[in-house]
Design a protein around this motif. Structure first.
Motif, mmCIF file in Angstrom:
data_model
loop_
_atom_site.group_PDB
_atom_site.id
_atom_site.type_symbol
_atom_site.label_atom_id
_atom_site.label_comp_id
_atom_site.label_asym_id
_atom_site.label_seq_id
_atom_site.Cartn_x
_atom_site.Cartn_y
_atom_site.Cartn_z
ATOM 1 N N ARG A 1 0.839 -1.205 0.000
ATOM 2 C CA ARG A 1 0.000 0.000 0.000
ATOM 3 C C ARG A 1 0.876 1.258 0.000
ATOM 4 N N ASP B 1 4.864 -7.686 6.018
ATOM 5 C CA ASP B 1 3.521 -7.139 5.759
ATOM 6 C C ASP B 1 3.022 -7.549 4.373
ATOM 7 N N LYS C 1 -0.205 -9.877 3.683
ATOM 8 C CA LYS C 1 -1.360 -9.376 2.918
ATOM 9 C C LYS C 1 -1.617 -10.263 1.694
ATOM 10 N N ASN D 1 -3.294 -13.360 2.975
ATOM 11 C CA ASN D 1 -4.681 -13.082 3.375
ATOM 12 C C ASN D 1 -5.576 -12.840 2.170
ATOM 13 N N ASP D 2 -5.119 -11.964 1.263
ATOM 14 C CA ASP D 2 -5.958 -11.579 0.127
ATOM 15 C C ASP D 2 -6.317 -12.800 -0.725
#
Ligand code: TYM
Length: 332
Positions: free
Chosen positions: A98, A157, A161, A164-165
């Motif tokens: 991000r 991180d 992510k 998870n995604d």
């Protein structure tokens, strides 16, 4: 066996901080891990590099690994740009990371300086490529100096992510390996700044190519305070230059800082600096000599890099096949 990945940028001026904070640690880890060590030339070009210098500096990083004791038969030594998986996975990670995460990266802020608008997009995305370096091999442990800690947190991180995604367990959460007495070697000119390849002053760092005379001259000129060395490690608090030189001594001698102070308590820098010079020449000097010897035979270094690239590509291939499947890229 767990897998190690680490890298060094081929941007010239390889120094004692790179050696004590990272490269030296690479050597010992070969006994317990499968190790992959890279010259990260794609990271280097995030700021301008002269092409001829980049080529030579890439070979120099490989030569430094070899000279320090990395064994190219047991471990893999290669250049980042020669294995396409790094760039491919970095793009996928650019779509996972991000903007807010990258905005927090202190190294970007330092390197971009005041003129942020003029920094390359690559410099901004640097940590995402670094995550790709490591995770293209599903490496679990990463030996680095302290300054890379934040980048490795970002790597975790990104891995988390992604997992998870896509509801997978594709990537491990990497562990930094930051150890030794010199995880953050400071500039010899200013104890509040880390020793760096890009410092304009050559007197700020001891490099792999320094001979006895220049090591002695740089240490003689190294900034210190006027007090003698303390008896206890706590006495180094608030004395960054003294703490730095004692830390360098400790790391080179394979001692802890207190053991160095047990030997030198009460000594003036006029006594300590020549002792440190002798030690640096004895321990670091031969590595620089060997690196220079290897640099005289670039074909030999290139052959090692080529073989390393083939082995690295073979390890990355199944990981990339899995990632592309997970993401939904077709493989016609
Ligand atoms: P780089 O090229 O700046 O530094 C190479 C290694 O040296 C360590 N180091 C230091 N250690 C102690 N004291 C110092 N003054 C000092 N200066 C540098 C760094 O922590 C590093 O371990 N982003 C990385 C390269 C990289 C990488 C990776 C590392 C790219 N991909 C994947 C690990 C895994 C860098 O700029 O290192």
């Amino acid at each position: 066996m767990s897998r190690i990945f680490s890298g060094v940028q081929p941007t010239g001026n390889l120094h004692l901080g790179n050696y004590l904070g990272a490269i030296r640690n690479f050597v010992g880890l070969q006994d317990d891990y499968e190790c992959i060590y890279c010259a990260v030339d794609m990271h280097a070009i995030t700021v301008w590099q002269d092409p001829a210098d980049l080529r030579s500096n890439t070979r120099e990083v490989a030569a430094a690994y070899l000279a320090a004791g990395v064994d190219s038969k047991r471990s893999i030594i290669f250049a980042q740009s020669t294995v396409a998986a790094h760039a491919e996975l970095a793009w996928i990670f650019n779509c996972v990371a991000r903007l807010g995460w990258l905005n927090r990266m202190t190294q970007f802020k330092e390197k971009a300086g005041k003129n942020r608008e003029n920094a390359s997009l690559g410099l901004y995305a640097y940590p995402s490529l670094m995550a790709a370096d490591i995770l293209a091999y599903k490496a679990t442990h990463v030996p680095v100096g302290e300054d890379q800690k934040q980048h490795l947190e970002l790597t975790r991180d990104i891995a988390q992510k992604f997992n998870n995604d896509y509801e997978t367990e594709t990537f491990p959460l990497v562990e930094p390996l930051i150890f030794g007495e010199a995880t953050r070697v400071m500039s010899l000119r200013d104890g509040s700044k880390k020793m760096s390849k890009s410092d304009p002053s050559d007197y700020s760092r001891i490099t792999f190519t320094d001979d006895r005379d220049s090591i002695a001259k740089k240490l003689r000129k190294a900034r210190t305070d006027a007090d003698p060395l303390p008896e206890k490690e706590e006495g180094l608090e608030g004395r960054p230059e003294a703490a730095n030189l004692v830390g360098i001594y400790a790391a080179l001698a394979d001692l802890n800082k207190q053991a160095v102070l047990d030997e030198f308590a009460g000594a003036a820098f006029s006594t300590f600096k020549p002792a440190l010079t002798d030690l640096a020449v004895e321990k670091f000097g031969p590595i620089g000599e060997e690196m220079k010897r290897l640099m005289a035979d670039p074909a030999h270094v290139d052959a090692i890099l080529k073989e390393g690239a083939e082995r690295a590509a073979a390890l990355a291939a199944p990981v990339m096949a899995e990632v592309k499947e997970v993401v939904g890229f077709i493989r016609p």
